[in-house]
Motif scaffolding. Structure first.
Motif, PDB file in Angstrom:
ATOM      1  N   ILE A  20      38.836  10.964  48.151  1.00 46.62           N
ATOM      2  CA  ILE A  20      37.327  10.307  47.025  1.00 46.62           C
ATOM      3  C   ILE A  20      38.283  11.147  46.077  1.00 46.62           C
ATOM      4  CG2 ILE A  20      34.865  10.202  47.513  1.00 46.62           C
ATOM      5  CD1 ILE A  20      35.069  11.061  49.801  1.00 46.62           C
ATOM      6  N   GLY A  21      38.005   9.320  45.095  1.00 51.50           N
ATOM      7  CA  GLY A  21      38.429   9.511  43.206  1.00 51.50           C
ATOM      8  C   GLY A  21      36.780   9.318  42.648  1.00 51.50           C
ATOM      9  N   CYS A  22      37.689   9.945  41.723  1.00 50.93           N
ATOM     10  CA  CYS A  22      36.824   9.539  40.437  1.00 50.93           C
ATOM     11  C   CYS A  22      36.952   9.386  38.780  1.00 50.93           C
ATOM     12  CB  CYS A  22      35.533  10.881  40.064  1.00 50.93           C
ATOM     13  SG  CYS A  22      36.536  12.227  38.867  1.00 50.93           S
ATOM     14  N   TYR A  23      36.209   8.665  37.894  1.00 48.93           N
ATOM     15  CA  TYR A  23      36.873   8.547  36.336  1.00 48.93           C
ATOM     16  C   TYR A  23      36.461   9.179  35.411  1.00 48.93           C
ATOM     17  CZ  TYR A  23      38.764   5.103  32.896  1.00 48.93           C
ATOM     18  OH  TYR A  23      39.755   4.712  31.944  1.00 48.93           O
ATOM     19  N   ALA A  24      37.862   9.860  36.002  1.00 50.66           N
ATOM     20  CA  ALA A  24      36.882  11.220  34.056  1.00 50.66           C
ATOM     21  C   ALA A  24      37.910  10.552  32.725  1.00 50.66           C
ATOM     22  CB  ALA A  24      38.054  12.839  34.960  1.00 50.66           C
ATOM     23  N   ALA A  71      33.583   2.331  42.273  1.00 48.07           N
ATOM     24  CA  ALA A  71      34.124   0.790  40.887  1.00 48.07           C
ATOM     25  C   ALA A  71      35.006   1.436  40.040  1.00 48.07           C
ATOM     26  CB  ALA A  71      32.626   1.382  40.414  1.00 48.07           C
ATOM     27  N   ALA A  72      35.405   2.179  39.740  1.00 45.66           N
ATOM     28  CA  ALA A  72      36.427   2.408  39.005  1.00 45.66           C
ATOM     29  C   ALA A  72      37.576   2.824  39.109  1.00 45.66           C
ATOM     30  CB  ALA A  72      35.875   3.276  38.144  1.00 45.66           C
ATOM     31  N   PHE A  73      37.555   4.446  40.369  1.00 49.44           N
ATOM     32  CA  PHE A  73      39.108   4.554  40.928  1.00 49.44           C
ATOM     33  C   PHE A  73      39.905   3.836  41.375  1.00 49.44           C
ATOM     34  CE2 PHE A  73      41.176   7.745  44.028  1.00 49.44           C
ATOM     35  CZ  PHE A  73      42.573   8.622  42.499  1.00 49.44           C
ATOM     36  N   VAL A  74      39.388   3.072  42.332  1.00 51.48           N
ATOM     37  CA  VAL A  74      40.652   1.874  43.037  1.00 51.48           C
ATOM     38  C   VAL A  74      40.582   1.186  42.022  1.00 51.48           C
ATOM     39  CG1 VAL A  74      39.775   0.337  45.125  1.00 51.48           C
ATOM     40  CG2 VAL A  74      39.183   2.790  45.306  1.00 51.48           C
ATOM     41  N   PRO A  75      39.444   0.316  41.788  1.00 47.32           N
ATOM     42  CA  PRO A  75      40.174  -0.685  40.798  1.00 47.32           C
ATOM     43  C   PRO A  75      41.151  -0.940  39.246  1.00 47.32           C
ATOM     44  CG  PRO A  75      37.982  -0.848  41.334  1.00 47.32           C
ATOM     45  CD  PRO A  75      38.426   0.898  41.603  1.00 47.32           C
TER      46      PRO A  75
END
Lengths: 430, 430
Positions: A129-133, A101-105
């Motif tokens: 595998i990502g996250c949005y910090a 929902a956030a990292f890729v977009p």
């Protein structure tokens, strides 16, 4: 023998299929039934297990679920849309939800062609595998005051990411607790002054891709302190590893700054974006998706409560007569029917908002046209505040209409409220 | 360095000790400090463990906690009041809470001298552990329509307790899930017609003490189906074993009907109570205790939120200036200060209500004077409805004032709401 519910379903002039067409994309229902029937053959997706697990056990389960979903995706050759639907059918955010929902977009909208070519295929394979910090322990809404720093070291051509204080710890980051190996980090960009390279000037928050865990061992990388922030109120978001991270002089290559708009050259010069607003983060996207999700959450709760109140009987209208279905009580009707209407309103308005957002994104990213950004910004905030306030309140109301049975976890509305009420604070306080 | 909280605590003309005197009984604070310091030496009482446990693990912990409390009671020679206080310091209902709040008081007010002499010492030793089984799966508020039957068998001089349908299952009974070995059961009394002993006449709901588990093995007794109803919404009441029980022709001696008021003779004749209202159940007592408890719950939540908002800073008043404490925001003040006032109001009104209830109980039990019963009934309902609605809403409001940190389980308000919102449905729907 027909149940009270059968009777009510028969005795209506409303064509539920037509109503469905208003709420769903064409073909959605069929796809959903097909995928749900595949999932229902697999005990790992059995939701009745979950109420009996603690946070740690839920995280284990959610990782196993996600792994199984990837296997099914490959076995059945699911499209991205079908895979997303399979994830949504879990009814809970998963540790990888923010990756999608956030990292890729954000990489797709803020990364250069080269960055996209490098990162996106790896993301798709869930190798990265990502996250949005963004949020920090002491900074939520006030993004301009973020403390995490990205200082450019001209000598090595690297950014040095650091958390100056305990309060700068990135906090609440979905997917970071145990799963993510990369984070998009909102950090304040510092570049050396040409006149005096020992002094730095701030250029405000920018986005950086920071590896946080080893791709080999999944251990935190040097300089990284990382972990799960633990259980959430009401057991909400129990299957997500909301995490924290602190950076002690963590070095990343210059190429890890997302440079589609603003850029930093090899020599440490700043190249302004064509338009300030071009580098807006993922917040608007996340906000734009909230009303439709809350509408569906409320719709489910009201459906549960209505079915219950049609079956449930209490007190006789005449002495010795049969007890009356609770739904015939004015006090119950007047609480549930308006909530049903609200849920429809938020689903429809939310779908509209999401379509507007997609259109705006295309304009901004493809054509650099930021005309509709301000309207989208305020519209998404207004609908986010209104929908989250109304829906959280409506969910509790629907739960209470089920009396004691609504207070059982198994009543089904409790978990919906537990997740929905979070939306009153995330992406800006309602 | 003084913290912002220190500054606020110093800069006031309010004497907090005097305020305390308004809210506490004389000597309460000192006792509380003494007992809390004993408990704080024991890791089993560490509340930071709890958020990480599932329902089953919480029940295990609560049983261990209760056992330890009994050991401490004996070691320190605690009075009943001191022991009750030690239990309350757990901040959660325990499996034995209803034993103390309903089982024992109902025997004390509805049992004959002989019944009290037999049961109460056993209760005090927790040899007999009881619960109060009124609500049924399909009957909550409508007590007159309870289906659980107590048929008197003149031949054997026993009552036969039975659950005619699935819907008659006793449900939600605190303490019944895993702990209780006895239940006070609200059941409809049936006595044979003198003219035709094969026909039975209903005399409405009465109270019976029914052994449910073996005192030796703790296994369910013959004819008893019993268990825990599982997790509650929001993880509320996680340390209580709310349970269910079904009776298949369970025989109990005639002496197990509570007969202080209505009686059944050896030959199956019904002796009416002096006054119909004398046999009122424990519902009024439980209701009368609600407002003061909710007031304290709200007071704690507001205290947490105020302390947080005094420390928490966000956005500068002037560009480049320091961020402002969140408590200085009008929107925050206007939400929290009225809630603080409400909590005081409910504590004071609730204490008053409880004192009135005690006085009424004395009148009813000692002198058979039921004059104040109607007023007490309506007053306890009104205050229960108002306090539970206001306090649940206030708790969520206080939680939200803490933004994202309020949504962490560790923020501390979530668990308070999880327990408090139940009061909107139990003992009558608000």
């Amino acid at each position: 023998m027909p149940t009270p519910l059968d009777a009510i379903r028969t005795d209506t002039t409303i064509d539920s299929y037509k109503v469905g067409n208003l709420l769903f994309d064409p073909g959605y229902r069929e796809t959903r039934i097909r995928i749900a029937s595949i999932l229902s053959n697999d005990r790992i997706f059995d939701k009745s297990l979950r109420p009996h697990l603690n946070h740690r056990q839920l995280l284990h389960l959610s990782l196993r679920i996600f792994k199984r979903l990837l296997e099914l995706r490959d076995a059945h050759g699911w499209s991205d849309l079908e895979f997303t639907l399979a994830c949504r059918l879990q009814d809970e955010s998963l540790p990888t939800s923010l990756h999608d929902a956030a990292f890729v977009p954000v990489i797709a909208s803020q990364g250069t062609q080269e960055q996209q070519a490098y990162w996106l295929p790896r993301c798709k394979r869930y190798e990265v595998i990502g996250c949005y910090a963004q949020t920090e322990l002491a900074h939520g809404s006030n993004v301009q005051e973020l403390e995490t720093a990205a200082r450019f070291d001209v000598t090595s051509g690297e950014f040095v990411i650091s958390s100056p204080r305990l309060e700068s710890t990135k906090w609440w980051i979905g997917g970071l607790g145990v799963v993510a190996n990369h984070a998009i980090v909102q950090a304040v960009l510092y570049l050396p002054l040409p006149s005096n390279p020992l002094e730095y000037k701030s250029y405000g928050p920018h986005l950086f891709i920071v590896p946080v865990r080893s791709l080999g061992t999944h251990e935190p990388l040097p300089g990284i302190t990382i972990g799960d922030i633990g259980p959430k109120a009401y057991g909400g978001f129990g299957m997500v590893d909301n995490g924290y991270v602190q950076f002690r002089e963590v070095r990343i290559p210059r190429e890890n700054m997302l440079m589609r708009h603003a850029q930093v050259t090899l020599t440490g010069e700043y190249v302004r974006p064509a338009h300030d607003k071009l580098s807006f983060g993922s917040m608007v996207a996340l906000r734009a998706g909230i009303p439709v999700n809350l509408g569906w959450s409320l719709a489910r709760a009201v459906t549960i409560a209505l079915r219950y109140c049609i079956h449930r009987r209490q007190f006789a209208a005449t002495p010795g007569g049969p007890e009356q279905p609770v739904i015939t009580y004015a006090s119950v009707k007047h609480r549930l029917y308006p909530l049903l209407a609200s849920s429809y309103a938020y689903i429809i308005a939310g779908r509209e908002l999401w379509a507007m957002y997609q259109k705006m994104l295309e304009e901004v990213v493809q054509r650099g046209n930021v005309e509709s950004l301000a309207e989208m910004h305020s519209l998404s905030i207004a609908l986010k505040v209104k929908s989250s306030t109304d829906c959280a309140k409506g969910l509790e109301e629907a739960r209470k209409c089920m009396g004691g049975h609504g207070y059982s976890h198994m009543g089904g509305i409790g978990p919906l409220f537990a997740n929905a009420t979070a939306s009153q604070t995330y992406e800006g306080l309602s």
